[in-house]
Design a protein around this motif. Structure first.
Motif, PDB file in Angstrom:
ATOM      1  N   LEU A   1       0.815  -1.210   0.000  1.00 52.28           N
ATOM      2  CA  LEU A   1       0.000   0.000   0.000  1.00 52.28           C
ATOM      3  C   LEU A   1       0.856   1.271   0.000  1.00 52.28           C
ATOM      4  O   LEU A   1       0.556   2.234  -0.714  1.00 52.28           O
ATOM      5  N   ALA A   2       1.916   1.275   0.803  1.00 48.34           N
ATOM      6  CA  ALA A   2       2.762   2.466   0.890  1.00 48.34           C
ATOM      7  C   ALA A   2       3.436   2.763  -0.449  1.00 48.34           C
ATOM      8  O   ALA A   2       3.602   3.932  -0.822  1.00 48.34           O
ATOM      9  N   THR A   3       3.815   1.712  -1.163  1.00 50.26           N
ATOM     10  CA  THR A   3       4.415   1.911  -2.490  1.00 50.26           C
ATOM     11  C   THR A   3       3.412   2.560  -3.438  1.00 50.26           C
ATOM     12  O   THR A   3       3.734   3.494  -4.178  1.00 50.26           O
ATOM     13  N   TRP A   4       2.167   2.074  -3.409  1.00 51.20           N
ATOM     14  CA  TRP A   4       1.123   2.647  -4.266  1.00 51.20           C
ATOM     15  C   TRP A   4       0.830   4.095  -3.877  1.00 51.20           C
ATOM     16  O   TRP A   4       0.737   4.972  -4.744  1.00 51.20           O
ATOM     17  N   VAL A   5       0.710   4.370  -2.588  1.00 49.70           N
ATOM     18  CA  VAL A   5       0.409   5.721  -2.119  1.00 49.70           C
ATOM     19  C   VAL A   5       1.529   6.684  -2.520  1.00 49.70           C
ATOM     20  O   VAL A   5       1.276   7.819  -2.941  1.00 49.70           O
ATOM     21  N   GLY A   6       2.775   6.246  -2.411  1.00 54.08           N
ATOM     22  CA  GLY A   6       3.900   7.084  -2.820  1.00 54.08           C
ATOM     23  C   GLY A   6       3.802   7.482  -4.289  1.00 54.08           C
ATOM     24  O   GLY A   6       4.047   8.631  -4.662  1.00 54.08           O
ATOM     25  N   HIS A   7       3.435   6.525  -5.143  1.00 53.35           N
ATOM     26  CA  HIS A   7       3.284   6.821  -6.577  1.00 53.35           C
ATOM     27  C   HIS A   7       2.117   7.780  -6.809  1.00 53.35           C
ATOM     28  O   HIS A   7       2.211   8.704  -7.636  1.00 53.35           O
ATOM     29  N   VAL A   8       1.022   7.574  -6.091  1.00 53.99           N
ATOM     30  CA  VAL A   8      -0.146   8.450  -6.240  1.00 53.99           C
ATOM     31  C   VAL A   8       0.233   9.893  -5.933  1.00 53.99           C
ATOM     32  O   VAL A   8      -0.122  10.822  -6.681  1.00 53.99           O
ATOM     33  N   TYR A   9       0.947  10.117  -4.846  1.00 48.60           N
ATOM     34  CA  TYR A   9       1.308  11.478  -4.460  1.00 48.60           C
ATOM     35  C   TYR A   9       2.357  12.082  -5.388  1.00 48.60           C
ATOM     36  O   TYR A   9       2.372  13.297  -5.604  1.00 48.60           O
ATOM     37  N   GLU A  10       3.226  11.258  -5.930  1.00 55.30           N
ATOM     38  CA  GLU A  10       4.281  11.773  -6.801  1.00 55.30           C
ATOM     39  C   GLU A  10       3.775  12.076  -8.207  1.00 55.30           C
ATOM     40  O   GLU A  10       4.174  13.075  -8.819  1.00 55.30           O
TER      41      GLU A  10
END
Length: 583
Positions: A554-563
């Motif tokens: 989840l954290a990997t996906w969230v990082g991409h979403v914000y970037e």
């Protein structure tokens, strides 16, 4: 004979300069000439630095900021266990950040002390304190009702002040905080007597209120006393609202008006609209123990939100590693599918430690929703609560989730949802409460919103409700745990429906024993076919992951979403391509 020799240029320039000087500089006065004196006027006698005006303002401000312990309204406020309005402002805002707007708006009694001189001797402030301040380091606008003055009814400049603050929130794109105690500028019959005429009600400030809501300018409200009429409407028309459990109540009209209209006599404020009423039916989002906890909840919610919809949510530093393994997640789902588990433990174990803030925990309890962080970045949370009605979504649960989806969409917050849903609620109670109507409204909210969504199927995913939740984005982002169990209908009841004729005929011919034997054979076959690995073999689910690795995924996906995704989303909102709506 004229002199034909031209004059030296420098001499001509000197003559011209002397000529100009004689016009500008007056001739020196002789010793015998009396000097003409200007007569001093009354106006000239006033101080040149306007200290008289500034002194009047300072005196009025001091009067407004000093409570009168003999004032009936102030005494009543304290006897009710409530903070005075300026005490609330001090406790809400960061120390030393309060800047009042309309600080001398109110009714003043003046006393003449000299020609063109007067001083204020009595002052009744407008019954709403408003201004700027900081909340958790963030600049905000706020309005705070003063119930000690006419119970917060329309008085003096309250309407003009409130409208100005609503307009400033839009033009400056600053969050708005509302502390409601009373009618918040609503009408009173005494206003008719004071003005000498009656009026058609108007709530023109609501134009600005709904504009703020739909622009994604945070509107957060707290009920810190009886919220009546317009006061009730103002706090309910917020993105988030909280009620102080010891002193809060909310109603369209008070007990006396209700007694005359519906003949319900002897109602207390709490009976009519206390926390047990409105924190359990969705009118107010959250319950707080007291005013201090109300203020803390307002600070917490604001920390997840941007200042406006054209910005991304704020990131905070975090010590919790994004690749932290959660081994407890491997055993939290019981192998026996009928058993329950604590859905909130899944949420709190996976998100950043201590970051989960639940919204609406006392109503729509078949669903769990709130805000949290992953890697310091805000995310929305949705889960089903298998401990209430087995997690089947009822009418209130649908309303709660639909509202939460619009909140996340408005503030560009990505959604993480943990799916364990047997479907929409069933039975006569569900049908009577219009579960399908509200369920389809929820489906509409899923498909009308556009914030990124990631789904983790932790156990069940059945029926229309499950299909809507998982399939609301294309392409979907979805993984499952090994405990996954899905289909059109749960096996319990599904076999009875799908093989009704066969089982009925067997019972006729061979009796109940034959029917039971065949039922167990079918159940065993279906359980084997419903092995989640078979679904993954057919690419019916993208991936089955180790539950302990969920946080990292989840954290990997969230990082991409914000970037990548959220900056693009903000540009699309600014261009008008995306126009999310909260109302």
């Amino acid at each position: 004979m004229a002199d034909n020799n031209p004059k030296d240029p420098s001499a001509k320039a000197t003559d011209r300069l002397n000529q100009i000087s004689s016009h500008i500089t007056p001739p020196p006065a002789s010793a015998n000439t009396p000097r003409r004196r200007r007569r001093k006027s009354d106006k000239d006698a006033l101080p040149a630095d306007y200290s008289d005006i500034l002194g009047q303002i300072s005196t009025i401000q001091k009067m407004g900021a000093t409570p009168d312990p003999n004032n009936r309204g102030y005494v009543r406020q304290k006897q009710a266990g409530k903070l005075w309005v300026r005490e609330r402002v001090e406790q809400l805002l960061d120390p030393g950040t309060f800047v009042e707007v309309g600080s001398v708006a109110g009714t003043v009694k003046w006393r003449k002390i000299a020609e063109m001189r007067e001083e204020p001797v009595e002052y009744t402030p407008s019954n709403n304190v408003q201004g700027f301040g900081k909340l958790g380091g963030r600049t905000i606008l706020f309005t705070a009702d003063d119930f000690s003055i006419r119970a917060g009814h329309a008085d003096g400049a309250i309407h003009a002040k409130t409208k100005k603050m609503e307009q400033l929130a839009i033009s400056l794109k600053i969050p708005m905080i509302k502390l409601v105690d009373g009618s918040s500028g609503g009408g009173s019959v005494t206003t008719i007597r004071k003005e000498g005429w009656s009026y058609i009600p108007a709530v023109d400030t609501f134009h600005q209120v709904f504009e703020q809501l739909n622009q994604g300018i945070p509107n957060l409200g707290a009920v810190v006393g009886p919220a009546i009429g317009l006061g009730a409407a103002r706090v309910v028309s917020c993105h988030f609202s909280v009620m102080a459990g010891d002193i809060g109540s909310l109603f369209n009209a008070g007990p006396n008006v209700v007694a005359g209209a519906t003949f319900e006599e002897g109602l207390s404020l709490t009976d009519l609209g206390g926390p047990a009423m409105h924190c359990t039916n969705g009118t107010i989002d959250n319950l707080a123990a007291d005013e201090a906890e109300c203020f803390e909840q307002l600070r917490t919610v604001l920390s997840y939100l941007p200042n406006h919809g054209l910005d991304v949510p704020p990131k905070v530093p975090v010590d919790d590693p994004i690749d932290r393994v959660c081994p407890d997640m491997r055993t939290i789902i019981p192998r026996k599918k009928e058993r329950m588990y604590d859905a909130r433990k899944i949420i709190t174990s996976i998100v950043d430690e201590g970051s989960f803030f639940e919204i609406g925990s006392l109503w729509g309890t078949t669903a769990i929703c709130g805000l949290a962080r992953l890697g310091g970045q805000p995310v929305g949370i949705i889960s089903l609560n298998c401990e209430v009605n087995a997690g089947a979504i009822d009418a209130l649960g649908s309303q709660k989730l639909a509202r939460h989806l619009k909140l996340l969409d408005m503030f560009n917050i990505p959604l993480v949802q943990f799916i364990d849903i047997p479907g929409y609620a069933i039975g006569t109670v569900a049908e009577r409460s219009a579960t399908m109507r509200h369920g389809i409204t929820l489906a509409g909210a899923y498909y009308a919103t556009t914030m990124p969504v990631f789904s983790i199927v932790t156990r069940r995913c059945f029926g229309v409700a499950g299909g809507v939740m998982v399939g609301c984005r294309e392409p979907r982002m979805c993984v499952a745990w090994p405990s996954g169990d899905w289909g059109s209908l749960p096996l319990a009841g599904g076999i009875e429906v799908g093989h009704a004729f066969e089982l009925k005929e067997l019972q006729k011919k061979g009796g109940p024993e034959a029917r039971e034997k065949r039922y167990k054979e079918l159940e065993e076959e279906y359980k084997r076919l419903m092995n989640p690995v078979r679904t993954a073999n057919a690419f019916g689910v993208e991936e089955i992951i180790d539950p302990a690795d969920t946080r990292r995924v989840l954290a990997t996906w969230v990082g991409h979403v914000y970037e990548v995704l959220l900056p693009q989303r903000v540009l699309e909102r600014a261009s008008g391509k995306l126009q999310p709506r909260f109302t």
